[in-house]
Design a protein around this motif. Structure first.
Motif, PDB file in Angstrom:
ATOM      1  N   UNK A 166      31.544  28.738  21.191  1.00  0.00           N
ATOM      2  CA  UNK A 166      32.024  30.255  21.137  1.00  0.00           C
ATOM      3  C   UNK A 166      30.883  30.799  22.202  1.00  0.00           C
ATOM      4  N   UNK A 167      29.499  30.524  22.461  1.00  0.00           N
ATOM      5  CA  UNK A 167      28.569  31.259  23.249  1.00  0.00           C
ATOM      6  C   UNK A 167      29.031  30.983  24.530  1.00  0.00           C
ATOM      7  N   UNK A 168      29.836  29.963  25.115  1.00  0.00           N
ATOM      8  CA  UNK A 168      30.217  29.762  26.410  1.00  0.00           C
ATOM      9  C   UNK A 168      31.866  30.455  26.803  1.00  0.00           C
ATOM     10  N   UNK A 169      32.429  30.520  25.496  1.00  0.00           N
ATOM     11  CA  UNK A 169      33.778  31.394  25.683  1.00  0.00           C
ATOM     12  C   UNK A 169      33.383  32.788  25.857  1.00  0.00           C
ATOM     13  N   UNK A 170      32.600  33.250  25.091  1.00  0.00           N
ATOM     14  CA  UNK A 170      32.047  34.760  24.938  1.00  0.00           C
ATOM     15  C   UNK A 170      31.574  35.211  26.413  1.00  0.00           C
ATOM     16  N   UNK A 171      31.017  34.173  27.011  1.00  0.00           N
ATOM     17  CA  UNK A 171      30.341  34.699  28.410  1.00  0.00           C
ATOM     18  C   UNK A 171      31.312  34.841  29.129  1.00  0.00           C
ATOM     19  N   UNK A 172      32.703  34.434  29.109  1.00  0.00           N
ATOM     20  CA  UNK A 172      33.921  34.759  30.181  1.00  0.00           C
ATOM     21  C   UNK A 172      34.307  35.982  29.640  1.00  0.00           C
ATOM     22  N   UNK A 173      33.914  36.742  28.770  1.00  0.00           N
ATOM     23  CA  UNK A 173      34.369  37.946  28.652  1.00  0.00           C
ATOM     24  C   UNK A 173      33.401  39.115  28.283  1.00  0.00           C
ATOM     25  N   UNK A 174      32.368  38.465  28.817  1.00  0.00           N
ATOM     26  CA  UNK A 174      31.048  39.499  28.676  1.00  0.00           C
ATOM     27  C   UNK A 174      31.059  40.675  29.260  1.00  0.00           C
ATOM     28  N   UNK A 175      31.858  40.870  30.437  1.00  0.00           N
ATOM     29  CA  UNK A 175      31.805  42.183  31.182  1.00  0.00           C
ATOM     30  C   UNK A 175      32.745  43.029  30.452  1.00  0.00           C
ATOM     31  N   UNK A 176      33.435  42.912  29.464  1.00  0.00           N
ATOM     32  CA  UNK A 176      33.940  43.849  28.674  1.00  0.00           C
ATOM     33  C   UNK A 176      33.120  44.610  27.670  1.00  0.00           C
ATOM     34  N   UNK A 177      33.619  45.365  27.078  1.00  0.00           N
ATOM     35  CA  UNK A 177      32.649  46.414  26.195  1.00  0.00           C
ATOM     36  C   UNK A 177      31.952  45.539  25.082  1.00  0.00           C
ATOM     37  N   UNK A 178      30.812  45.240  25.155  1.00  0.00           N
ATOM     38  CA  UNK A 178      29.947  44.426  24.153  1.00  0.00           C
ATOM     39  C   UNK A 178      30.400  44.861  22.759  1.00  0.00           C
ATOM     40  N   UNK A 179      30.205  46.346  22.315  1.00  0.00           N
ATOM     41  CA  UNK A 179      30.443  46.576  21.026  1.00  0.00           C
ATOM     42  C   UNK A 179      31.989  46.118  20.553  1.00  0.00           C
ATOM     43  N   UNK A 180      32.893  46.319  21.323  1.00  0.00           N
ATOM     44  CA  UNK A 180      34.335  45.706  21.034  1.00  0.00           C
ATOM     45  C   UNK A 180      34.203  44.281  20.482  1.00  0.00           C
ATOM     46  N   UNK A 181      33.459  43.485  21.509  1.00  0.00           N
ATOM     47  CA  UNK A 181      33.379  42.057  21.339  1.00  0.00           C
ATOM     48  C   UNK A 181      32.928  41.800  20.064  1.00  0.00           C
ATOM     49  N   UNK A 182      31.725  42.296  19.700  1.00  0.00           N
ATOM     50  CA  UNK A 182      30.888  41.931  18.556  1.00  0.00           C
ATOM     51  C   UNK A 182      31.649  42.477  17.235  1.00  0.00           C
TER      52      UNK A 182
END
Length: 347
Positions: A166-182
């Motif tokens: 999960x941590x490594x996959x989330x890094x791939x989208x970390x440029x997007x809105x952090x609030x939306x991801x969380x």
């Protein structure tokens, strides 16, 4: 200090401090339902925060190829990992479980270094070793440990592996809105876990306990995860995971005050090891000639050396703003981390 380091440490503080408070709720809510409500509180609270911030619904900033990374992160980290952990805890002693949970930081770093080719110099590796050693010392059983079969430890280790993915996959989208991801992770994981708990005839908590649980989930899980994503954006996976692995120490420190627990030599030894690890990471200085390939993405930025683009309308280039923008290929040399603009290979 790099702001991303502050994000990572704040994420660890919030998550670590939430653990003793969650312990106070365990007797009031079944474990599976408690996990679901904590995630749900995170998702609901962050979704409302995002709607208020943006004065309505706005796009996430995710590109179509990025959605599989986010969905994969939610499945592994939000759905599978908590269930595996709860299965493991039913047949594993607390001391062994605490010891095994330190695997998450190690597995996160190994996946980042081996699979995603994230850079790690000697100082970073030594810092990771010191932090993990502190976690092991902190959770090492002090007395006789009850035996358990292989299923429990394997389930907990599998949960750590899922969180590492999960941590490594989330890094791939970390440029997007952090609030939306969380928020997305919280809503989906919370709904799934609450549904599982209710299907197992879990009893709904009182209104007061429900509000306390949702609030704790928002702070300890939601805000913490948002800061974790921001740290991933600026530090990369292995370094963020290392800083975040100080959470057990922080949780133990809070428990000393909240639960009036006594200190031990192991606590102070763990504190020293974790402090040494953080200092080694803070002292990192990574500098070499590197090339940025052409890249288009969206994230909050100012017009620094990596953002030299024009706008169709007048814009104060010194103020942070977010929009899709194109990075042309450039080669230069400066100190950097493996952030969203420095994901190049090292030979």
């Amino acid at each position: 200090m790099n702001p991303s380091v502050i994000y990572a440490l704040m994420a660890a503080i919030l998550f670590g401090a939430s653990t003793p408070f969650a312990k106070l709720l365990v007797g009031e809510v079944s474990p599976i339902l408690l996990a679901g409500l904590l995630y749900l509180g995170s998702g609901i609270g962050l979704s409302l925060t995002r709607l208020i911030r943006d004065l309505g619904w706005k796009p996430s900033g995710l590109m179509p190829p990025e959605w599989p990374w986010l969905i994969g992160g939610i499945v592994f980290g939000g759905v599978l990992a908590p269930v595996l952990l709860l299965i493991g805890l039913t047949v594993t002693s607390g001391s062994i479980a605490s010891l095994l949970l330190n695997l998450e930081a190690v597995l996160t770093a190994l996946i980042a270094w081996i699979v995603f080719r994230e850079n790690a110099d000697r100082r970073v590796v030594l810092g990771m070793v010191a932090i993990v050693a502190g976690g092991i010392v902190l959770s090492w059983p002090s007395g006789e440990v009850s035996s358990s079969n292989w299923l429990g430890p394997m389930a907990i280790a599998s949960a750590c592996f899922c969180w590492a993915i999960d941590n490594n996959l989330t890094r791939k989208v970390s440029a997007a809105d952090a609030l939306f991801i969380a928020a997305g992770k919280g809503l989906i994981a919370g709904t799934v876990n609450c549904g599982l708990a209710l299907s197992l005839d879990a009893t709904a908590p009182s209104t007061v306990i429900l509000l306390k649980t949702l609030t704790l989930g928002l702070v300890g899980y939601g805000i913490s995860l948002t800061l974790f994503v921001l740290a991933l954006r600026g530090l990369g996976t292995a370094r963020t995971g290392a800083y975040f692995s100080t959470a057990p120490f922080i949780g133990a420190a809070v428990a000393l005050v909240l639960l009036n627990e006594a200190t031990s030599p192991a606590f102070w030894l763990a504190s020293g090891l974790m402090g040494l690890g953080v200092l080694l990471h803070l002292a990192e200085h990574h500098l070499h000639e590197h090339t940025h390939s052409e890249l288009e993405h969206s994230h909050r930025h100012v017009h620094d050396v990596h953002h030299q683009h024009s706008h169709e309308v007048d814009w104060d280039s010194g103020k942070p703003h977010a929009h899709f923008h194109l990075h042309t290929e450039i080669s230069h040399k400066h100190p950097h981390y493996p952030d969203i603009h420095h994901r190049h290979d090292h030979r």
